[in-house]
Enzyme design. Structure first.
Site, PDB file in Angstrom:
ATOM      1  N   GLU A 115      -6.824  42.770  -1.849  1.00 28.87           N
ATOM      2  CA  GLU A 115      -8.271  42.927  -1.988  1.00 28.87           C
ATOM      3  C   GLU A 115      -8.954  41.565  -1.828  1.00 28.87           C
ATOM      4  O   GLU A 115      -8.595  40.598  -2.524  1.00 28.87           O
ATOM      5  CB  GLU A 115      -8.595  43.514  -3.372  1.00 28.87           C
ATOM      6  CG  GLU A 115      -9.922  44.233  -3.392  1.00 28.87           C
ATOM      7  CD  GLU A 115     -10.230  44.836  -4.768  1.00 28.87           C
ATOM      8  OE1 GLU A 115     -11.395  45.132  -5.018  1.00 28.87           O
ATOM      9  OE2 GLU A 115      -9.295  44.985  -5.562  1.00 28.87           O
ATOM     10  N   ARG A 121     -10.218  34.435   7.909  1.00 30.49           N
ATOM     11  CA  ARG A 121      -9.744  35.712   8.437  1.00 30.49           C
ATOM     12  C   ARG A 121      -9.438  36.649   7.279  1.00 30.49           C
ATOM     13  O   ARG A 121      -8.918  36.219   6.242  1.00 30.49           O
ATOM     14  CB  ARG A 121      -8.451  35.545   9.266  1.00 30.49           C
ATOM     15  CG  ARG A 121      -8.583  34.671  10.473  1.00 30.49           C
ATOM     16  CD  ARG A 121      -9.471  35.247  11.542  1.00 30.49           C
ATOM     17  NE  ARG A 121      -9.020  36.546  12.015  1.00 30.49           N
ATOM     18  CZ  ARG A 121      -9.749  37.337  12.804  1.00 30.49           C
ATOM     19  NH1 ARG A 121     -10.949  36.949  13.193  1.00 30.49           N
ATOM     20  NH2 ARG A 121      -9.282  38.499  13.200  1.00 30.49           N
ATOM     21  N   THR A 148      -4.366  38.528  -3.031  1.00 28.77           N
ATOM     22  CA  THR A 148      -3.863  39.901  -3.020  1.00 28.77           C
ATOM     23  C   THR A 148      -4.540  40.636  -1.861  1.00 28.77           C
ATOM     24  O   THR A 148      -5.366  40.051  -1.143  1.00 28.77           O
ATOM     25  CB  THR A 148      -4.186  40.616  -4.351  1.00 28.77           C
ATOM     26  OG1 THR A 148      -5.615  40.583  -4.538  1.00 28.77           O
ATOM     27  CG2 THR A 148      -3.494  39.935  -5.522  1.00 28.77           C
ATOM     28  N   HIS A 164     -12.172  29.903  -3.016  1.00 30.73           N
ATOM     29  CA  HIS A 164     -13.380  30.651  -2.669  1.00 30.73           C
ATOM     30  C   HIS A 164     -14.566  29.969  -3.343  1.00 30.73           C
ATOM     31  O   HIS A 164     -14.505  29.666  -4.539  1.00 30.73           O
ATOM     32  CB  HIS A 164     -13.241  32.103  -3.154  1.00 30.73           C
ATOM     33  CG  HIS A 164     -14.453  32.929  -2.851  1.00 30.73           C
ATOM     34  ND1 HIS A 164     -14.741  33.383  -1.577  1.00 30.73           N
ATOM     35  CD2 HIS A 164     -15.475  33.335  -3.640  1.00 30.73           C
ATOM     36  CE1 HIS A 164     -15.884  34.053  -1.606  1.00 30.73           C
ATOM     37  NE2 HIS A 164     -16.347  34.036  -2.842  1.00 30.73           N
ATOM     38  N   GLY A 217     -11.510  21.506   7.397  1.00 26.62           N
ATOM     39  CA  GLY A 217     -10.232  21.182   6.756  1.00 26.62           C
ATOM     40  C   GLY A 217     -10.307  20.101   5.700  1.00 26.62           C
ATOM     41  O   GLY A 217      -9.310  19.417   5.428  1.00 26.62           O
ATOM     42  N   SER A 218     -11.470  19.959   5.044  1.00 34.16           N
ATOM     43  CA  SER A 218     -11.565  18.882   4.040  1.00 34.16           C
ATOM     44  C   SER A 218     -10.707  19.179   2.815  1.00 34.16           C
ATOM     45  O   SER A 218     -10.186  18.249   2.181  1.00 34.16           O
ATOM     46  CB  SER A 218     -13.019  18.622   3.652  1.00 34.16           C
ATOM     47  OG  SER A 218     -13.559  19.697   2.930  1.00 34.16           O
ATOM     48  N   ASN A 219     -10.545  20.448   2.460  1.00 31.92           N
ATOM     49  CA  ASN A 219      -9.649  20.771   1.338  1.00 31.92           C
ATOM     50  C   ASN A 219      -8.200  20.488   1.713  1.00 31.92           C
ATOM     51  O   ASN A 219      -7.426  19.972   0.901  1.00 31.92           O
ATOM     52  CB  ASN A 219      -9.829  22.227   0.914  1.00 31.92           C
ATOM     53  CG  ASN A 219     -11.016  22.406  -0.014  1.00 31.92           C
ATOM     54  OD1 ASN A 219     -10.979  22.000  -1.171  1.00 31.92           O
ATOM     55  ND2 ASN A 219     -12.088  23.001   0.496  1.00 31.92           N
ATOM     56  N   LEU A 234      -7.080  39.317   5.792  1.00 30.97           N
ATOM     57  CA  LEU A 234      -5.644  39.513   5.996  1.00 30.97           C
ATOM     58  C   LEU A 234      -5.236  40.952   5.704  1.00 30.97           C
ATOM     59  O   LEU A 234      -5.800  41.605   4.829  1.00 30.97           O
ATOM     60  CB  LEU A 234      -4.872  38.550   5.089  1.00 30.97           C
ATOM     61  CG  LEU A 234      -5.171  37.073   5.381  1.00 30.97           C
ATOM     62  CD1 LEU A 234      -4.718  36.190   4.228  1.00 30.97           C
ATOM     63  CD2 LEU A 234      -4.526  36.647   6.695  1.00 30.97           C
TER      64      LEU A 234
HETATM   65  C1  GRF Z   1     -14.883  25.531   1.273  1.00 32.50           C
HETATM   66  O1  GRF Z   1     -16.152  25.602   0.734  1.00 32.50           O
HETATM   67  C2  GRF Z   1     -14.012  26.598   0.689  1.00 32.50           C
HETATM   68  O2  GRF Z   1     -14.341  26.915  -0.630  1.00 32.50           O
HETATM   69  C3  GRF Z   1     -14.308  27.785   1.574  1.00 32.50           C
HETATM   70  O3  GRF Z   1     -14.538  27.255   2.845  1.00 32.50           O
HETATM   71  C4  GRF Z   1     -14.878  25.888   2.756  1.00 32.50           C
HETATM   72  C5  GRF Z   1     -13.826  25.146   3.514  1.00 32.50           C
HETATM   73  O4  GRF Z   1     -14.132  23.816   3.745  1.00 32.50           O
HETATM   74  N1  GRF Z   1     -13.241  28.735   1.488  1.00 32.50           N
HETATM   75  P1  GRF Z   1     -13.034  22.877   4.388  1.00 32.50           P
HETATM   76  O5  GRF Z   1     -12.615  23.471   5.718  1.00 32.50           O
HETATM   77  O6  GRF Z   1     -11.869  22.783   3.434  1.00 32.50           O
HETATM   78  O7  GRF Z   1     -13.708  21.552   4.568  1.00 32.50           O
END
Ligand code: GRF
Length: 211
Positions: A146, A94, A144, A112, A12-14, A96
């Protein structure tokens, strides 16, 4: 005030970067909930410690031929309980269903770790190394039906250096993700994203390219 729900599966760093930026930059938004499909996701503790409601919809609780549809229906029910204007996928692992992606059309973002349309799917940095790519990166896009397609909101690029491996590349790109994803979410909540002919334009003139 826009409501944001963030979906995670792990670290969950993002999500953390988005939560911090929302507070520090005073966005016209609040993080209404952080939801995980894995009960043990580390990011849940961070969210809870910041007073953000959390929920778990465990995909392992769903089995049988309609498991994916049933999971998505329950996930949608829980998400919609928080009435989000924007759904943010931040390391949510997941696939979707089309019904789910249609329900959140034009209000669901994903990040991504590749320069789409190259390297959809998993192990993106390892595959880029195998192909001798000289740059790797990450893409924020609308979701989307895809997988890893949908209009591109922003991209970040990082060079591949001698001796790099999957871990060093993913660490380098992750730093850029933590700048790019909060910016993209802020643009959405500020109403500064226009989708025109399948392309996304930042209407205030901020750069959609990060490096
Ligand atoms: C990131 O590299 C993101 O691009 C990908 O999964 C990773 C998630 O990292 N979708 P975090 O859980 O946000 O730390």
């Amino acid at each position: 005030m826009k409501s944001i729900v963030i979906l995670i599966s792990g670290r969950g760093s993002n999500m953390e970067a988005i939560v911090r930026a929302c507070a520090a930059e005073g966005w016209p938004a609040r993080i209404a909930a952080v939801i995980s499909n894995r009960p043990g996701a580390a990011g849940l503790a961070f969210a809870a410690s910041h007073g953000i409601p959390t929920a778990v919809v465990d995909h392992k609780a769903f089995s049988g031929p309609q498991a994916r549809e049933a999971f998505d229906a329950e996930l949608q029910r829980v998400i919609d309980g928080f009435a989000p204007d924007l759904l943010v996928l931040a390391g949510f692992m997941r696939i979707l269903t089309p019904g789910f992606t249609a329900h959140y059309a034009d209000r669901m973002l994903n990040i991504h770790p590749s320069l789409l349309p190259s390297f959809t799917g998993l192990h993106t940095h390892a595959r880029a190394l195998e192909m001798g790519c000289k740059f790797v990166g990450a893409t924020v896009h609308f979701v989307t039906a895809e997988l890893d397609h949908g209009a591109i909101v922003a991209q970040a690029v990082a060079p591949v250096q001698a001796g790099d491996d999957e871990d060093s590349l993913s660490a380098r790109v992750l730093k850029l993700e933590h700048r790019m994803y909060p910016a993209a979410v802020r643009w959405f909540v500020q109403g500064q994203l226009a989708i025109e002919g399948g392309l996304v334009r930042q209407t205030a003139g901020e750069s959609q390219a990060f490096s």
